[in-house]
Design a protein around this motif. Structure first.
Motif, mmCIF file in Angstrom:
data_model
loop_
_atom_site.group_PDB
_atom_site.id
_atom_site.type_symbol
_atom_site.label_atom_id
_atom_site.label_comp_id
_atom_site.label_asym_id
_atom_site.label_seq_id
_atom_site.Cartn_x
_atom_site.Cartn_y
_atom_site.Cartn_z
ATOM 1 N N ASP A 1 0.705 -1.225 0.017
ATOM 2 C CA ASP A 1 0.070 0.021 0.111
ATOM 3 C C ASP A 1 0.883 1.385 0.015
ATOM 4 O O ASP A 1 0.253 2.431 0.235
ATOM 5 C CB ASP A 1 -0.989 -0.125 1.136
ATOM 6 N N THR A 2 2.129 1.089 -0.060
ATOM 7 C CA THR A 2 3.066 2.303 -0.075
ATOM 8 C C THR A 2 4.239 2.086 -1.085
ATOM 9 O O THR A 2 4.590 1.079 -1.132
ATOM 10 C CB THR A 2 3.319 2.806 1.271
ATOM 11 N N PHE A 3 4.894 3.072 -1.621
ATOM 12 C CA PHE A 3 6.212 3.054 -1.974
ATOM 13 C C PHE A 3 7.264 3.910 -1.286
ATOM 14 O O PHE A 3 8.205 4.103 -1.842
ATOM 15 C CB PHE A 3 6.155 3.820 -3.570
ATOM 16 N N ASN A 4 6.583 4.356 -0.130
ATOM 17 C CA ASN A 4 7.661 5.174 0.830
ATOM 18 C C ASN A 4 8.307 3.913 1.587
ATOM 19 O O ASN A 4 8.044 3.279 2.277
ATOM 20 C CB ASN A 4 6.951 5.912 1.842
ATOM 21 N N PRO A 5 9.784 4.343 1.370
ATOM 22 C CA PRO A 5 10.523 3.043 1.844
ATOM 23 C C PRO A 5 10.989 3.210 3.234
ATOM 24 O O PRO A 5 11.960 2.545 3.916
ATOM 25 C CB PRO A 5 11.793 3.124 0.824
ATOM 26 N N ILE A 6 10.775 4.548 3.797
ATOM 27 C CA ILE A 6 11.066 4.778 5.103
ATOM 28 C C ILE A 6 10.195 4.501 6.429
ATOM 29 O O ILE A 6 10.700 4.117 7.399
ATOM 30 C CB ILE A 6 11.624 6.452 5.338
ATOM 31 N N LEU A 7 8.920 4.693 6.186
ATOM 32 C CA LEU A 7 7.988 4.715 7.143
ATOM 33 C C LEU A 7 7.998 3.178 7.886
ATOM 34 O O LEU A 7 7.910 2.285 6.993
ATOM 35 C CB LEU A 7 6.789 5.020 6.706
ATOM 36 N N PRO A 8 7.952 3.041 9.023
ATOM 37 C CA PRO A 8 7.450 1.828 9.494
ATOM 38 C C PRO A 8 6.163 1.015 9.490
ATOM 39 O O PRO A 8 6.003 -0.115 9.364
ATOM 40 C CB PRO A 8 8.058 1.959 11.190
ATOM 41 N N LYS A 9 5.065 1.977 8.986
ATOM 42 C CA LYS A 9 3.866 1.651 9.026
ATOM 43 C C LYS A 9 3.687 1.460 7.394
ATOM 44 O O LYS A 9 4.134 2.004 6.610
ATOM 45 C CB LYS A 9 2.847 2.573 9.354
ATOM 46 N N GLY A 10 2.567 0.529 7.141
ATOM 47 C CA GLY A 10 2.076 0.136 5.874
ATOM 48 C C GLY A 10 3.006 -1.227 5.258
ATOM 49 O O GLY A 10 4.135 -1.425 5.730
ATOM 50 N N GLU A 11 2.771 -1.173 4.322
ATOM 51 C CA GLU A 11 3.294 -2.269 3.330
ATOM 52 C C GLU A 11 4.164 -1.818 2.238
ATOM 53 O O GLU A 11 3.280 -1.743 1.247
ATOM 54 C CB GLU A 11 2.451 -3.804 2.986
ATOM 55 N N VAL A 12 5.327 -1.870 2.074
ATOM 56 C CA VAL A 12 6.073 -1.204 1.028
ATOM 57 C C VAL A 12 6.088 -2.141 -0.050
ATOM 58 O O VAL A 12 6.160 -3.445 -0.054
ATOM 59 C CB VAL A 12 7.689 -0.782 1.274
ATOM 60 N N ALA A 13 6.005 -1.848 -1.322
ATOM 61 C CA ALA A 13 6.097 -2.675 -2.662
ATOM 62 C C ALA A 13 7.442 -3.508 -2.604
ATOM 63 O O ALA A 13 8.461 -2.855 -2.328
ATOM 64 C CB ALA A 13 5.941 -1.696 -3.700
ATOM 65 N N SER A 14 7.511 -4.595 -3.242
ATOM 66 C CA SER A 14 8.408 -5.585 -2.990
ATOM 67 C C SER A 14 9.310 -4.841 -4.299
ATOM 68 O O SER A 14 8.525 -4.254 -5.214
ATOM 69 C CB SER A 14 8.022 -6.802 -3.662
ATOM 70 N N GLY A 15 10.700 -4.960 -4.085
ATOM 71 C CA GLY A 15 11.368 -4.381 -5.320
ATOM 72 C C GLY A 15 11.860 -3.018 -5.197
ATOM 73 O O GLY A 15 12.587 -2.546 -6.097
ATOM 74 N N ILE A 16 11.173 -2.346 -4.216
ATOM 75 C CA ILE A 16 11.337 -1.016 -4.152
ATOM 76 C C ILE A 16 12.623 -0.370 -4.190
ATOM 77 O O ILE A 16 13.241 0.618 -4.641
ATOM 78 C CB ILE A 16 10.498 -0.309 -3.094
#
Length: 621
Positions: A74-89
């Motif tokens: 649900d996110t492309f933000n690689p820093i935040l600890p919350k949310g599920e960052v996209a694979s391969g970012i």
């Protein structure tokens, strides 16, 4: 996939296991500019090297590799600890340094062309490569580095803990960033900073296509600007994301990148159900499968594409040469019921690994008996020499049995052994103040001892059921709660569980990360990997000694001492592991003639093989 980020670079490599001589603790030269950093031995590649030895410099740049992922994003933000960052970012970003795959804990200049470490290891300067560019053509600057570091610490408890000993970052000369530390003599801190994910300040402080101010402190599905070999080509939120190779990538001729990034496109497809996920692989919906289930590895690859060679099964021991681990059932000491060591020890007697290994694991696994399982310095026998001296120095802070008892797991495997071990468990629980009341084990208030095992992987449910069933025989009520991955991660971050089945990956050069795993401060920091809630002065004292170790012999001796103390506290019911990765792939890729020593390198250094692909059918170039 991207080779350098905070998590993956916590995994390093082991030389002793390969029969090589144990080096002194490597010391990056101080007071001079160098293009590499190493913690365990002198760098293999001299300044000005052409490329890493293991790559194919003539690999074609072509084709698509399709990968499968579990869950969603649900996110492309690689820093935040919350949310599920996209694979391969990580494919779209670079770091200050980047590691090689045929060395342990050794990195070479990437965004930073050179580094200079202070004589007392109290600071480090990175000098930026003037060729480094964002995908919009703007230079990657020292100001970007400072901003990325400050924002990482501000917005993420994970990074705040990881960078806890780094007090400041500032631009001290054109193109130069100086990081200062709150201690001296810590040879790992410059290497840790080399892993810093650098983000474009100008992009994040700008506005999007609709004129809205971007916010690094919020989740986003706007494809971000990067400096790496790939950029986001397209995506469907939560379901798929595609990355395309950047043709004018600034580092395409960089010695650390030659022979890498050979696919025109890297696609990720998400699946919510594991069975559907595997069936999709069998149906040629994606190209590579990493197997984590012994039963499926033994019995699930009998479909036609395997029989006729279109799908290749292969095991890669290289993936485990460079790491150890502790994995198992981890009770949460933030719960009062688990604060008594006798209770935790009793749980281990009820886990029948031997039955599981013979009935559902196809004897593929070994029982874990160390926090550094698989690494050459895992504790064995009774402490001797420098290890004993180190333990003596903290004698009043550690369990007495570390001096007199070698840690061993209980052995089950048949009804007689299990009954005897359950009797031992019941004895420990009785000492801890519990007693049997009919079929229930109760405390002094008459409350039954009960707890929940939180899980998100259905393949592990049978493992939890083993512990659940056996503890039930001595009156302990255990429930197994299976939740979806996002809920599991949120509860993990907030320590909202009684027990989990999880792991700590360990490197060949243990150091600062042990604070994040086992240090008292991290026990109360939401998002840390101190899953057990360990807050013990003896453990803290040994971690401090480890971080301050000035030579390799001392580093290993302190690590072994730490291993012994952690084991003596029974913080984990150890699980099981194996020392190779199990993979299957549709046979449409080439690989280097000799893979690197510490990774299989897929897909980073593999390539599209048109001739092989033509024989498999189905996939397009």
């Amino acid at each position: 996939m991207k080779r350098s980020n905070l998590i993956s670079t916590l995994l390093a490599s082991g030389l002793v296991a390969l029969g090589l001589a144990l080096p002194a603790l490597a010391q990056t030269p101080t007071g001079v500019w160098v293009n590499s950093s190493s913690l365990t031995e002198p760098p293999k590649y001299a300044e000005g090297f052409a490329h890493f030895d293991y790559v194919n410099v003539d690999a074609p740049k072509a084709g698509t590799v399709r990968l499968g992922s579990r869950g969603g994003f649900d996110t492309f933000n690689p820093i935040l600890p919350k949310g599920e960052v996209a694979s391969g970012i990580g494919l779209i970003y670079e770091t200050l340094l980047t590691p090689s795959l045929d060395e342990v804990n050794t990195s070479y200049g990437m965004l930073a062309e050179a580094m200079k470490v202070a004589d007392d290891y109290g600071s480090v300067i990175f000098r930026m490569d003037p060729k480094a560019r964002w995908h919009d053509g703007e230079p990657v600057t020292a100001e970007d580095v400072v901003w990325s570091f400050d924002k990482s610490k501000e917005l993420s408890p994970v990074y705040a803990q990881y960078y806890a000993n780094i007090t400041s970052a500032e631009v001290t000369a054109p193109g130069e960033v100086t990081f200062k530390f709150d201690m001296t003599g810590n040879r790992e801190l410059p290497q840790i900073l080399g892993q810093l994910l650098v983000l474009p300040k100008h992009w994040w402080e700008g506005t999007d296509a609709n004129g809205k101010q971007r916010d690094l402190g919020a989740s986003t599905l706007e494809p971000p600007l990067g400096s790496g070999p790939y950029e986001i080509a397209s995506f469907e939120a939560g379901r798929s994301v595609s990355y395309k190779r950047v043709e004018d990538y600034w580092a395409k001729d960089h010695p650390t990148q030659i022979g890498y990034n050979n696919f025109n496109e890297i696609d990720y497809e998400y699946y919510l159900d594991e069975s559907v996920w595997f069936e999709a692989f069998k149906g040629d919906q994606f190209d590579w499968w990493s197997e984590y289930t012994a039963r499926r590895w033994a019995t699930g690859f009998d479909f036609p594409a395997v029989a006729d060679g279109r799908v290749v099964k292969e095991e890669f021991p290289q993936d485990y040469n460079g790491r150890g681990e502790m994995v198992g059932f981890i009770p949460n000491l933030r719960r009062e019921k688990f604060q008594d060591q006798r209770v935790r020890e009793a749980l281990n007697y009820a886990f029948d690994f031997e039955e599981l290994n013979s009935t559902i694991f196809y004897n593929q696994y070994a029982r874990v008996n160390s926090y550094f399982f698989g690494l050459p310095f895992a504790a064995k026998g009774l402490p001797q020499g420098e290890v004993l001296d180190i333990l003596e120095s903290v004698k009043d802070l550690v369990p007495a049995k570390v001096f007199t008892e070698e840690y061993t797991n209980p052995v089950n495997g048949d009804p007689t052994k299990l009954r005897e071990n359950l009797r031992k468990a019941l004895g420990l629980l009785t000492e801890a103040g519990y007693k049997l009341n009919g079929t229930q084990l109760v405390d002094a208030k008459g409350q039954q001892l009960s707890f929940e095992i939180l899980m998100h992987q259905p393949t592990l449910e049978a493992i939890a059921a083993n512990l659940q069933r056996n503890l039930g025989q001595i009156g302990i009520a255990v429930t197994v709660r299976m939740v979806d991955t996002p809920q599991y991660i949120n509860r993990l971050r907030s320590f909202d569980y009684d027990m989990i089945y999880a792991s700590w990956a360990q490197s060949y050069s243990p150091g600062n990360e042990q604070r994040f795993f086992f240090g008292s401060k991290s026990a109360s920091e939401e998002g840390s990997r101190n899953y057990a809630g360990i807050a013990d002065p003896g453990v803290d004292a040994l971690i401090d000694k480890l971080v301050a170790a000035s030579d390799r012999d001392t580093q290993l001796a302190v690590t072994e001492a730490l291993d012994r103390v952690l084991l003596a506290h029974d913080y984990v019911v150890p699980g099981y592991s194996l020392r190779y990765s199990r993979t299957a792939r549709w046979d449409r890729f080439g690989q280097p003639a000799t893979l690197p020593e510490f990774a299989n390198g897929f897909p980073s250094i593999w390539w599209w093989d048109a001739e092989r692909a033509a024989k498999t059918g189905g996939a397009s170039q």
